[in-house]
Design a protein around this motif. Sequence first.
Motif, short mmCIF file in Angstrom:
data_model
loop_
_atom_site.label_atom_id
_atom_site.label_comp_id
_atom_site.label_asym_id
_atom_site.label_seq_id
_atom_site.Cartn_x
_atom_site.Cartn_y
_atom_site.Cartn_z
N PRO A 1 0.90 -1.25 -0.11
CA PRO A 1 -0.08 -0.17 0.13
C PRO A 1 0.70 1.34 0.19
O PRO A 1 0.36 2.45 -0.64
N LYS A 2 2.08 1.31 0.55
CA LYS A 2 2.81 2.33 0.68
C LYS A 2 3.19 2.82 -0.71
O LYS A 2 3.31 3.99 -1.17
N ARG A 3 3.68 1.63 -1.60
CA ARG A 3 4.19 1.84 -3.08
C ARG A 3 2.94 2.48 -3.89
O ARG A 3 3.05 3.53 -4.73
N ILE A 4 1.59 1.82 -3.64
CA ILE A 4 0.66 2.36 -4.30
C ILE A 4 0.35 3.70 -4.04
O ILE A 4 -0.05 4.84 -4.85
N PHE A 5 0.24 4.23 -2.79
CA PHE A 5 0.20 5.56 -2.44
C PHE A 5 1.12 6.32 -2.95
O PHE A 5 0.88 7.43 -3.46
N ASP A 6 2.40 5.98 -2.87
CA ASP A 6 3.51 6.58 -3.48
C ASP A 6 3.25 7.03 -4.87
O ASP A 6 3.60 8.25 -5.33
N ILE A 7 3.06 6.28 -5.65
CA ILE A 7 2.74 6.48 -7.08
C ILE A 7 1.55 7.28 -7.38
O ILE A 7 1.53 8.44 -8.06
N SER A 8 0.42 7.15 -6.67
CA SER A 8 -0.88 7.63 -6.85
C SER A 8 -0.56 9.21 -6.55
O SER A 8 -0.96 10.26 -7.06
N PHE A 9 0.12 9.54 -5.10
CA PHE A 9 0.42 10.78 -4.78
C PHE A 9 1.04 11.73 -5.61
O PHE A 9 1.05 12.88 -5.98
N SER A 10 2.58 11.03 -6.18
CA SER A 10 3.26 11.33 -6.93
C SER A 10 2.71 11.65 -8.34
O SER A 10 3.18 12.90 -9.07
N LEU A 11 2.12 11.17 -8.87
CA LEU A 11 1.14 11.38 -10.35
C LEU A 11 0.45 12.61 -9.98
O LEU A 11 0.56 13.63 -10.95
N VAL A 12 -0.22 12.70 -8.98
CA VAL A 12 -1.14 13.95 -8.62
C VAL A 12 -0.29 15.16 -8.61
O VAL A 12 -0.47 16.19 -9.27
N VAL A 13 0.99 15.19 -7.89
CA VAL A 13 1.84 16.25 -7.85
C VAL A 13 2.67 16.48 -9.27
O VAL A 13 2.65 17.78 -9.75
N VAL A 14 2.93 15.46 -9.94
CA VAL A 14 3.58 15.65 -11.26
C VAL A 14 2.59 16.31 -12.06
O VAL A 14 3.00 17.32 -13.08
N ILE A 15 1.66 15.90 -12.36
CA ILE A 15 0.59 16.39 -13.16
C ILE A 15 -0.39 17.86 -12.89
O ILE A 15 -0.14 18.67 -13.87
N THR A 16 -0.43 18.17 -11.61
CA THR A 16 -1.13 19.32 -11.21
C THR A 16 -0.20 20.43 -10.98
O THR A 16 -0.57 21.36 -10.88
N ILE A 17 1.12 20.01 -10.56
CA ILE A 17 2.21 21.20 -9.99
C ILE A 17 3.19 21.11 -10.84
O ILE A 17 3.67 22.17 -11.31
N LEU A 18 3.88 20.04 -10.94
CA LEU A 18 5.28 20.02 -11.76
C LEU A 18 5.16 20.29 -13.20
O LEU A 18 6.11 21.04 -13.77
N THR A 19 4.00 20.21 -13.68
CA THR A 19 3.92 20.44 -15.30
C THR A 19 4.10 21.98 -15.57
O THR A 19 4.52 22.37 -16.55
N TRP A 20 3.43 22.60 -14.84
CA TRP A 20 3.37 24.46 -14.92
C TRP A 20 4.31 24.85 -13.97
O TRP A 20 4.87 25.92 -14.52
N LEU A 21 4.79 24.39 -13.13
CA LEU A 21 5.86 24.87 -12.22
C LEU A 21 7.23 24.84 -13.03
O LEU A 21 8.04 25.94 -12.84
N THR A 22 7.61 23.85 -13.70
CA THR A 22 8.95 23.65 -14.21
C THR A 22 9.13 24.73 -15.05
O THR A 22 10.61 25.35 -14.99
N PRO A 23 8.48 25.07 -16.20
CA PRO A 23 9.10 26.30 -17.01
C PRO A 23 9.01 27.58 -16.26
O PRO A 23 9.85 28.30 -16.65
N LEU A 24 8.08 27.65 -15.30
CA LEU A 24 8.10 29.15 -14.54
C LEU A 24 9.65 29.20 -13.69
O LEU A 24 10.28 30.14 -13.82
#
Length: 198
Positions: A9-32
């Motif tokens: 469950p830790k790995r499932i949580f890691d993947i799910s949480f990280s996907l949310v962060v990458v998609i919702t934050i990292l995608t627009w934050l990186t170019p800025l």
Amino acid sequence: MHKRRYIFPKRIFDISFSLVVVITILTWLTPLVALIIFLESREHLFFKQKRIGKNGQPFYIYKFKSMKGSAPVNDPLLSIDEANRITKFGKFMRKYRIDEIPQFVNVLGGEMSIVGPRPERQLFLDEIISELPKYKKMLLLKPGITSLGQIKYGYADNLEQMLKRARYDLVYLDNLSFWTDIKVILNTIVIVFQGKGR
């Protein structure tokens, strides 16, 4: 040593949480961030450094670059030695842990977890283990973006401080559970919003 029913469950949580962060934050934050770093210091966007992961396997950790120039390859520095290289925007990123957001890519790649022991460089890891032999057991876990040691103690400027922080991570080792991870994450979020990083 660690609880097997906790790993999946830790790995499932890691993947799910990280996907949310990458998609919702990292995608627009990186170019800025890339634009601000370039305008301020003409530096590249990412900083990468070899750290030691699970089972002693080395990997490259990724962060947004917060310092000018490059650290010595064969002469690891503690954070106090690197202070004069930190840019103004770098200080802001560190205060709110923005520089560490690219590590969610490390989590998706399976090299790190969201919660786990701090990923150390080999030299410092050897010094910690020589003083705290039990710390070698931390290598059975994936290193984390955040840790109990990081929220209870913070960054370390010398070996003595590293050992104090390491003792908190040994407490984490003895209390592995999904609920412990959630508490560490919630405390980390509070620290981030309070701007208590550095």
